[in-house]
Design a protein around this motif. Structure first.
Motif, mmCIF file in Angstrom:
data_model
loop_
_atom_site.group_PDB
_atom_site.id
_atom_site.type_symbol
_atom_site.label_atom_id
_atom_site.label_comp_id
_atom_site.label_asym_id
_atom_site.label_seq_id
_atom_site.Cartn_x
_atom_site.Cartn_y
_atom_site.Cartn_z
ATOM 1 N N ASN A 217 0.811 -1.213 0.000
ATOM 2 C CA ASN A 217 0.000 0.000 0.000
ATOM 3 C C ASN A 217 0.850 1.271 0.000
ATOM 4 O O ASN A 217 0.319 2.371 -0.014
ATOM 5 C CB ASN A 217 -0.920 0.018 1.229
ATOM 6 C CG ASN A 217 -1.949 -1.105 1.192
ATOM 7 O OD1 ASN A 217 -2.499 -1.409 0.124
ATOM 8 N ND2 ASN A 217 -2.184 -1.742 2.336
ATOM 9 N N ALA A 218 2.178 1.085 0.052
ATOM 10 C CA ALA A 218 3.059 2.258 0.086
ATOM 11 C C ALA A 218 3.015 2.990 -1.246
ATOM 12 O O ALA A 218 2.833 2.397 -2.302
ATOM 13 C CB ALA A 218 4.497 1.823 0.390
ATOM 14 N N ALA A 219 3.185 4.299 -1.163
ATOM 15 C CA ALA A 219 3.189 5.122 -2.377
ATOM 16 C C ALA A 219 4.411 4.789 -3.215
ATOM 17 O O ALA A 219 5.498 4.552 -2.686
ATOM 18 C CB ALA A 219 3.198 6.599 -2.006
ATOM 19 N N PRO A 220 4.276 4.740 -4.565
ATOM 20 C CA PRO A 220 5.417 4.417 -5.429
ATOM 21 C C PRO A 220 6.517 5.469 -5.365
ATOM 22 O O PRO A 220 7.675 5.185 -5.630
ATOM 23 C CB PRO A 220 4.794 4.346 -6.825
ATOM 24 C CG PRO A 220 3.540 5.143 -6.736
ATOM 25 C CD PRO A 220 3.039 4.969 -5.334
ATOM 26 N N LEU A 221 6.160 6.711 -5.036
ATOM 27 C CA LEU A 221 7.132 7.782 -4.904
ATOM 28 C C LEU A 221 7.026 8.367 -3.502
ATOM 29 O O LEU A 221 5.938 8.398 -2.912
ATOM 30 C CB LEU A 221 6.874 8.889 -5.934
ATOM 31 C CG LEU A 221 7.002 8.499 -7.407
ATOM 32 C CD1 LEU A 221 6.556 9.665 -8.283
ATOM 33 C CD2 LEU A 221 8.430 8.099 -7.748
ATOM 34 N N ASN A 222 8.166 8.800 -2.972
ATOM 35 C CA ASN A 222 8.126 9.443 -1.669
ATOM 36 C C ASN A 222 7.301 10.717 -1.764
ATOM 37 O O ASN A 222 7.532 11.541 -2.655
ATOM 38 C CB ASN A 222 9.546 9.774 -1.202
ATOM 39 C CG ASN A 222 10.333 8.525 -0.863
ATOM 40 O OD1 ASN A 222 9.760 7.531 -0.425
ATOM 41 N ND2 ASN A 222 11.633 8.578 -1.066
ATOM 42 N N PRO A 223 6.330 10.890 -0.861
ATOM 43 C CA PRO A 223 5.468 12.070 -0.957
ATOM 44 C C PRO A 223 6.242 13.348 -0.699
ATOM 45 O O PRO A 223 7.150 13.389 0.141
ATOM 46 C CB PRO A 223 4.417 11.823 0.135
ATOM 47 C CG PRO A 223 5.072 10.882 1.103
ATOM 48 C CD PRO A 223 5.978 10.020 0.266
ATOM 49 N N ILE B 200 5.771 22.374 -1.509
ATOM 50 C CA ILE B 200 6.695 22.209 -2.645
ATOM 51 C C ILE B 200 5.904 22.004 -3.929
ATOM 52 O O ILE B 200 6.263 22.549 -4.983
ATOM 53 C CB ILE B 200 7.659 21.041 -2.396
ATOM 54 C CG1 ILE B 200 8.450 21.278 -1.109
ATOM 55 C CG2 ILE B 200 8.602 20.857 -3.577
ATOM 56 C CD1 ILE B 200 9.206 22.591 -1.080
ATOM 57 N N TRP B 201 4.818 21.244 -3.858
ATOM 58 C CA TRP B 201 3.958 21.099 -5.036
ATOM 59 C C TRP B 201 3.350 22.443 -5.425
ATOM 60 O O TRP B 201 3.234 22.751 -6.622
ATOM 61 C CB TRP B 201 2.851 20.085 -4.769
ATOM 62 C CG TRP B 201 3.297 18.664 -4.891
ATOM 63 C CD1 TRP B 201 3.270 17.692 -3.942
ATOM 64 C CD2 TRP B 201 3.844 18.039 -6.068
ATOM 65 N NE1 TRP B 201 3.775 16.510 -4.432
ATOM 66 C CE2 TRP B 201 4.128 16.692 -5.727
ATOM 67 C CE3 TRP B 201 4.128 18.474 -7.367
ATOM 68 C CZ2 TRP B 201 4.676 15.795 -6.647
ATOM 69 C CZ3 TRP B 201 4.682 17.587 -8.281
ATOM 70 C CH2 TRP B 201 4.947 16.262 -7.915
ATOM 71 N N LEU B 202 2.974 23.247 -4.434
ATOM 72 C CA LEU B 202 2.392 24.556 -4.730
ATOM 73 C C LEU B 202 3.390 25.468 -5.442
ATOM 74 O O LEU B 202 3.000 26.318 -6.250
ATOM 75 C CB LEU B 202 1.911 25.220 -3.434
ATOM 76 C CG LEU B 202 0.700 24.572 -2.746
ATOM 77 C CD1 LEU B 202 0.394 25.271 -1.432
ATOM 78 C CD2 LEU B 202 -0.516 24.601 -3.665
ATOM 79 N N LEU C 187 15.441 19.311 -3.498
ATOM 80 C CA LEU C 187 15.834 20.120 -2.348
ATOM 81 C C LEU C 187 14.627 20.518 -1.518
ATOM 82 O O LEU C 187 14.699 20.589 -0.289
ATOM 83 C CB LEU C 187 16.583 21.361 -2.821
ATOM 84 C CG LEU C 187 17.963 21.081 -3.393
ATOM 85 C CD1 LEU C 187 18.427 22.235 -4.271
ATOM 86 C CD2 LEU C 187 18.963 20.843 -2.276
ATOM 87 N N GLY C 188 13.498 20.774 -2.217
ATOM 88 C CA GLY C 188 12.282 21.139 -1.504
ATOM 89 C C GLY C 188 11.815 20.044 -0.570
ATOM 90 O O GLY C 188 11.322 20.311 0.530
ATOM 91 N N LYS C 189 11.976 18.798 -1.002
ATOM 92 C CA LYS C 189 11.592 17.680 -0.140
ATOM 93 C C LYS C 189 12.428 17.667 1.129
ATOM 94 O O LYS C 189 11.899 17.537 2.235
ATOM 95 C CB LYS C 189 11.744 16.351 -0.890
ATOM 96 C CG LYS C 189 11.462 15.131 -0.008
ATOM 97 C CD LYS C 189 11.521 13.852 -0.791
ATOM 98 C CE LYS C 189 11.431 12.640 0.132
ATOM 99 N NZ LYS C 189 10.210 12.645 0.968
ATOM 100 N N MET C 190 13.749 17.815 0.973
ATOM 101 C CA MET C 190 14.637 17.746 2.132
ATOM 102 C C MET C 190 14.420 18.930 3.080
ATOM 103 O O MET C 190 14.406 18.765 4.303
ATOM 104 C CB MET C 190 16.088 17.678 1.663
ATOM 105 C CG MET C 190 16.421 16.364 0.977
ATOM 106 S SD MET C 190 18.147 16.205 0.475
ATOM 107 C CE MET C 190 18.176 17.233 -0.997
ATOM 108 N N VAL C 191 14.231 20.105 2.520
ATOM 109 C CA VAL C 191 14.013 21.285 3.366
ATOM 110 C C VAL C 191 12.595 21.303 3.916
ATOM 111 O O VAL C 191 12.369 21.587 5.093
ATOM 112 C CB VAL C 191 14.305 22.575 2.568
ATOM 113 C CG1 VAL C 191 13.933 23.812 3.388
ATOM 114 C CG2 VAL C 191 15.773 22.631 2.161
#
Length: 228
Positions: free
Chosen positions: A6-12, A17-19, A102-106
């Motif tokens: 059930n895990a997402a194929p990509l890390n959310p 960051i999406w915005l 970088l947005g994911k890490m920050v």
């Protein structure tokens, strides 16, 4: 070892960051569809140039505004709108990839409002640095200055983590050092412009803003320094 089906194929990614990324992705998608003739008809080929003229930041125009003390809102908007449009697909692709990574890490450490402060603070820094240097006349375009702001925030996180472990904190600056070296090499080989000035300004603003907007802020940094 069990696998979570059930895990997402990509890390959310953090929503903020999406915005920030989606407007850049949407703009580039529309401009590429227009250039290919799928939208806009015969005029679609010129949409990128129209977008550049509408959103790019002109340091000469900003200097003229300051000299005349006249600040039309539609032109002040260019201080933060220039990251929306890029010179070509490759330019946009690299910006988006860096932004997401970088947005994911920050964004997993900083609060959403703090990410926005770093992103737009670095965006402003790039434009104002262009304005402050009278020998720069070419427009500023593309999302690298705010991305370098996120690099600055990421460097701050590395810097504080290295302080926790007692390691040399100078290692945190290896990423920006490598990127600037690559920028210099490309500039020497292919005749680069002054983009690196805006990018470096974005980096330093992102780094120093992190002292204020990161969780715990300056108080946490002072505590780490005292522990040493």
């Amino acid at each position: 070892m069990q696998t979570d089906h059930n895990a997402a194929p990509l890390n959310p990614l953090p929503v903020v960051i999406w915005l920030l990324a989606l407007p850049l992705i949407a703009m580039e998608a529309v401009l590429n569809l227009a250039a290919a003739g799928f939208v806009g008809g015969a005029t679609g080929v010129g949409w990128r140039q129209d977008a550049v003229q509408r959103f790019a930041f002109s340091p000469d125009f900003m200097r003229e505004m300051i000299a005349n003390s006249y600040y039309p809102p539609e032109h002040l908007l260019r201080l933060v709108s220039y990251p929306l449009v890029h010179l070509n697909f490759t330019h946009a692709l690299f910006v988006v990839v860096f932004l997401l990574a970088l947005g994911k890490m920050v964004g997993e450490v900083f609060r959403p409002w703090a990410v926005l402060v770093v992103f737009f603070g670095a965006t402003l820094a790039g434009a104002l640095t262009y304005t402050a240097l009278p020998f720069i006349h070419i427009p500023l375009i593309g999302g690298y200055p705010p991305v370098y702001g996120l690099i600055g925030a990421f460097t701050f996180l590395l810097w504080t983590n290295l302080a926790d472990t007692g390691s040399s904190q100078y290692r945190a600056f290896s990423l920006i050092g490598m990127l600037m070296a690559i920028q210099l090499l490309f500039g020497l080989l292919f005749g680069g412009g002054w983009d690196w000035v805006a990018e470096l300004a974005g980096f330093f603003v992102g780094f120093f803003l992190s002292f204020v907007v990161s969780p715990g802020g300056w108080a946490r940094v002072k505590e780490k320094i005292r522990e040493r």
